[in-house]
Structure formats: C-alpha cells, structure tokens
Design an enzyme around this catalytic site. Structure first.
Site, mmCIF file in Angstrom:
data_model
loop_
_atom_site.group_PDB
_atom_site.id
_atom_site.type_symbol
_atom_site.label_atom_id
_atom_site.label_comp_id
_atom_site.label_asym_id
_atom_site.label_seq_id
_atom_site.Cartn_x
_atom_site.Cartn_y
_atom_site.Cartn_z
ATOM 1 N N HIS A 66 0.849 -1.208 0.000
ATOM 2 C CA HIS A 66 0.000 0.000 0.000
ATOM 3 C C HIS A 66 0.877 1.247 0.000
ATOM 4 C CE1 HIS A 66 -3.612 2.393 1.447
ATOM 5 N NE2 HIS A 66 -2.611 3.186 1.811
ATOM 6 N N GLU A 67 1.850 1.273 0.921
ATOM 7 C CA GLU A 67 2.688 2.482 1.064
ATOM 8 C C GLU A 67 3.605 2.672 -0.138
ATOM 9 O OE1 GLU A 67 0.596 2.924 4.499
ATOM 10 O OE2 GLU A 67 1.500 4.262 3.047
ATOM 11 N N HIS A 87 1.890 4.213 -3.011
ATOM 12 C CA HIS A 87 1.761 5.673 -2.938
ATOM 13 C C HIS A 87 2.974 6.327 -3.597
ATOM 14 C CE1 HIS A 87 -1.873 6.333 -0.710
ATOM 15 N NE2 HIS A 87 -1.480 5.647 0.331
ATOM 16 N N TYR A 128 -3.904 14.155 -2.620
ATOM 17 C CA TYR A 128 -4.317 13.319 -1.494
ATOM 18 C C TYR A 128 -5.541 13.919 -0.791
ATOM 19 C CZ TYR A 128 -3.764 9.667 1.994
ATOM 20 O OH TYR A 128 -3.946 8.571 2.785
ATOM 21 N N GLU A 132 -5.793 6.387 -2.643
ATOM 22 C CA GLU A 132 -5.907 5.341 -1.626
ATOM 23 C C GLU A 132 -6.319 4.006 -2.249
ATOM 24 O OE1 GLU A 132 -4.097 6.118 1.381
ATOM 25 O OE2 GLU A 132 -5.622 4.585 1.736
ATOM 26 N N ASP A 177 -10.882 13.203 7.139
ATOM 27 C CA ASP A 177 -10.057 12.230 6.401
ATOM 28 C C ASP A 177 -9.674 12.754 5.012
ATOM 29 O OD1 ASP A 177 -8.820 9.717 5.769
ATOM 30 O OD2 ASP A 177 -10.702 8.999 4.884
ATOM 31 N N HIS A 211 -10.034 7.611 2.784
ATOM 32 C CA HIS A 211 -10.105 6.201 3.201
ATOM 33 C C HIS A 211 -11.548 5.710 3.243
ATOM 34 C CE1 HIS A 211 -6.164 7.420 4.929
ATOM 35 N NE2 HIS A 211 -5.821 6.209 4.568
HETATM 36 C C1 LIG Z 1 0.235 10.131 8.055
HETATM 37 C C2 LIG Z 1 -1.117 10.458 7.529
HETATM 38 C C3 LIG Z 1 -1.892 9.207 7.207
HETATM 39 C C4 LIG Z 1 -1.287 8.503 6.039
HETATM 40 C C5 LIG Z 1 -2.256 7.458 5.604
HETATM 41 C C6 LIG Z 1 -1.518 6.278 4.968
HETATM 42 S S1 LIG Z 1 -1.056 6.538 3.334
HETATM 43 C C7 LIG Z 1 -2.440 5.109 4.933
HETATM 44 O O1 LIG Z 1 -3.411 5.107 4.203
HETATM 45 N N1 LIG Z 1 -2.117 4.122 5.749
HETATM 46 C C8 LIG Z 1 -2.883 2.920 5.699
HETATM 47 C C9 LIG Z 1 -2.141 1.900 6.524
HETATM 48 C C10 LIG Z 1 -2.652 0.532 6.216
HETATM 49 C C11 LIG Z 1 -2.524 0.038 4.910
HETATM 50 C C12 LIG Z 1 -2.972 -1.237 4.625
HETATM 51 C C13 LIG Z 1 -3.590 -2.012 5.644
HETATM 52 C C14 LIG Z 1 -3.722 -1.490 6.979
HETATM 53 C C15 LIG Z 1 -3.258 -0.192 7.246
HETATM 54 C C16 LIG Z 1 -4.285 3.123 6.210
HETATM 55 O O2 LIG Z 1 -5.214 2.557 5.676
HETATM 56 N N2 LIG Z 1 -4.405 3.934 7.279
HETATM 57 C C17 LIG Z 1 -5.734 4.126 7.907
HETATM 58 C C18 LIG Z 1 -5.693 3.504 9.278
HETATM 59 C C19 LIG Z 1 -6.033 5.610 8.022
HETATM 60 O O3 LIG Z 1 -5.063 6.430 7.934
HETATM 61 O O4 LIG Z 1 -7.225 5.929 8.194
HETATM 62 ZN ZN LIG Z 2 -2.576 5.211 2.070
#
Ligand SMILES: CCCCC[C@H](S)C(=O)N[C@@H](Cc1ccccc1)C(=O)N[C@@H](C)C(=O)O
Ligand SMILES: [Zn+2]
Length: 311
Positions: free
Chosen positions: A142-143, A146, A157, A166, A221, A226
């Site tokens: 996922h990261e 990005h 974003y 996302e 958000d 998300h």
């Molecule tokens: C710093 C600001 C927030 C950045 C959000 C990051 S890109 C993101 O979307 N993280 C994922 C992490 C993740 C990925 C796959 C599986 C589980 C968790 C994400 O979905 N974060 C959620 C918890 C959110 O930020 O709402």
């Molecule tokens: Zn993300």
C-alpha cells in the site's frame, strides 16, 4: 561489479521465519539490500509528524536479525520491489531504481503507516487496534504504491483524487498478497481474528460506501480518502471476480488482467486531479489498449463502473 549475495534471517511480526538480502561492513551485518537498494532503519520512536525523521540503519552482530518489525519491513519491501519488477517491469517506485528506505518504530504506538514523499514509515500500533504495521505485506505494498502514484499520476491526497490514490494502494496491496480481498487483516485488531481494516469485496462491512451515490462529501479524512476508496475498490473487485450490484451483473476477468488495467490507467492516463469519472474512462481506455475495443475485458470494466454508480 557483481555483488556477493549475503542472506540474513529472522522471525517476522507474526513469528514466521523470513530470509532476506543483507550486507556486511566491518564486523556488523546491516539491513541493506545492495542488489535492490533497499535499506531499513530504526526511527527510535521519533514522532511521525516530526519534520526530519532520522534513523539508525538496523544492524546485527550475526546474520540473524532479532527485531520482528525490521525483518518484515525489509523482507516485504523486497517482495514488493520484486512484484513491481516482475509484474510491470518497473524498477523501483520511480522506474529509475531509486533506493527504497523504510523506517520502523515511528511514533509512540502509532496506529498507522505512511509514505512521506521520500520514505516509508511504520508505526508499532497500540497492540489493540494494530500490532506493528510492518507485519503485513499489504501495508508495505500500500505504502510503496503511494510512491509509484507520486511518480506517475501524482493523484492529489484529498477528495476524489485522494480516494483514487488510496484505492490504487489498496488494489496493489491485495494483488501482491494475491489470496484475498481484505486489507490489513494480518495486523488489525489482534484479538478479533478474521476481521480487517477494509474489504474490497464488501466495503460496507467496514463502513465504506460501495456506490457513488453513497460517497462521503465532508471534510474529515482529507475529504474521505479512506472512505470513498471503497467505491473504486468495489469496482476493481467486480472487474476481477465478477458479481452483481445495483442490478448490474459483471463477468469477471481475473486478477492478472485487472491489475494490468489499473497499472496502465495509473501510469498512462490518470492525473493529479482525476475524478471518479476519469478513473472509469482511464480504465476503459486501458482495457481497450490491452485487450481490444470490443473485448470482454472492456465490457467488464464498463459493467463494474455502472454497478458502482460511476457513469
Ligand atoms: C500520516 C497520515 C496518514 C497517512 C495514511 C496512509 S497513506 C495510509 O493510508 N495508511 C494505511 C495503513 C494501512 C494500509 C494497509 C492495511 C492497513 C493499514 C491506512 O489505511 N491507514 C488508515 C488507518 C487511516 O489512515 O485511516
Ligand atoms: Zn494510504
């Protein structure tokens, strides 16, 4: 110069044994994969919002590494690098073999992970909502996706472009995992087995919309990036697996063709301000490019976006 391969090993966050590429400098071994240019650092709990997160390259006196987060962050970054190279012939996130840097133990019990524009950041979780987020391959994918998005469509974003941003990260997350349609299941709520942070096959199960008419239009958000990702996630699921939604039946075309369509849309057609309707058009055009204008693949894409109300 041919780099001599050096294999490290260690247990990941879920207690599983992993092997990965390391290097030796002096009498210490380091999580530095010189072949893929992947290195893994300990952020030593620096706050995720601190302007400059520095870190210590993870080392060990032997080829065995004892920090499970470092083992998974490093091994899963290699898996993701290999996935992009093998599947799309893409050499790192910028297609120019730039180094991939991962930082673990970011923040204090931080229930998240991120790509900060230059590097990957992983929280340890609070042990209730999440365990160490480096422990799931779909998080790393996922990261890193990005990062791929940043160097291609560069989708903003926030709002609809942000939800697509996302969604692309979730799509590649499930494609690399290749065995389910769940996101985050390996690290989410350790004492609730079988649940996930998100489901692409059934976004509503975790409070995401699966139809454009139900999109979130508020300010939370970043405009629901998300939340509304569920709409495009459902479309991608329907294209791959098929199904029926809002009286539209989609004949699935499988994961391999679906990920090829989305990768082409991301790298050839989407732009920073693409809206959901542009995603529909980009996916249709990509399917035409890949499989022909009157192909069943194009039909499936149209049906899927009809089914999620992006028309
Ligand atoms: C710093 C600001 C927030 C950045 C959000 C990051 S890109 C993101 O979307 N993280 C994922 C992490 C993740 C990925 C796959 C599986 C589980 C968790 C994400 O979905 N974060 C959620 C918890 C959110 O930020 O709402
Ligand atoms: Zn993300």
């Amino acid at each position: 110069n041919i780099l001599q391969e050096l294999t490290g090993n260690g247990k990941g966050v879920k207690g599983d044994e992993k092997k990965f590429e390391i290097s030796k400098e002096g009498n210490l071994y380091y999580l530095n994969d010189k072949i893929r240019k992947i290195s893994t650092y300990d952020a030593q709990n620096q706050h995720e919002n601190s302007p400059i997160i520095s870190g210590k390259l993870v080392s060990s006196k032997t080829t065995t590494f004892s920090d499970p987060s470092s083992v998974d962050a490093h091994a899963y970054a290699e898996r993701t690098y290999d996935f992009y190279k093998k599947t799309f012939n893409r050499d790192s996130y910028d297609a120019k073999s730039s180094p991939i840097k991962s930082y673990i133990h970011v923040g204090e019990k931080w229930n998240n992970a991120a790509w900060d524009g230059e590097k990957m950041l992983y929280g340890d979780g609070d042990g209730k909502t999440f365990i160490s987020l480096a422990g799931a391959l779909d998080v790393i994918a996922h990261e890193l996706t990005h990062a791929v998005t940043q160097f291609t469509a560069n989708l903003q974003y926030r709002d609809e472009p942000g939800a697509l941003n996302e969604s692309m990260s979730d799509i590649m997350g499930v494609m690399i995992d290749d065995n389910d349609w769940l996101i985050g299941e390996d690290v989410y709520t350790p004492n609730k087995p079988g649940d996930a942070l998100r489901s692409m096959s059934n976004p509503k199960k975790y409070n995401q919309p699966d139809h454009y008419d139900d999109r979130y239009t508020g300010y939370q958000d970043n405009g629901g990036v998300h939340i509304n990702s569920g709409i495009n996630n459902k479309a991608a699921y329907l294209i791959a697996a098929g199904g029926k939604q809002s009286s539209v039946t989609v004949d699935g075309i499988g994961r391999v063709k679906t990920r090829a369509i989305y990768y082409r849309a991301l790298t050839e057609y989407l732009t920073a301000t693409s809206q959901f309707i542009d995603m529909r058009d980009a996916a249709i055009q990509s399917a035409k490019d890949l499989y022909g204008a009157n192909s069943k693949e194009v039909k499936a894409v149209k049906q899927a976006y009809d089914a999620v109300g992006v028309v």
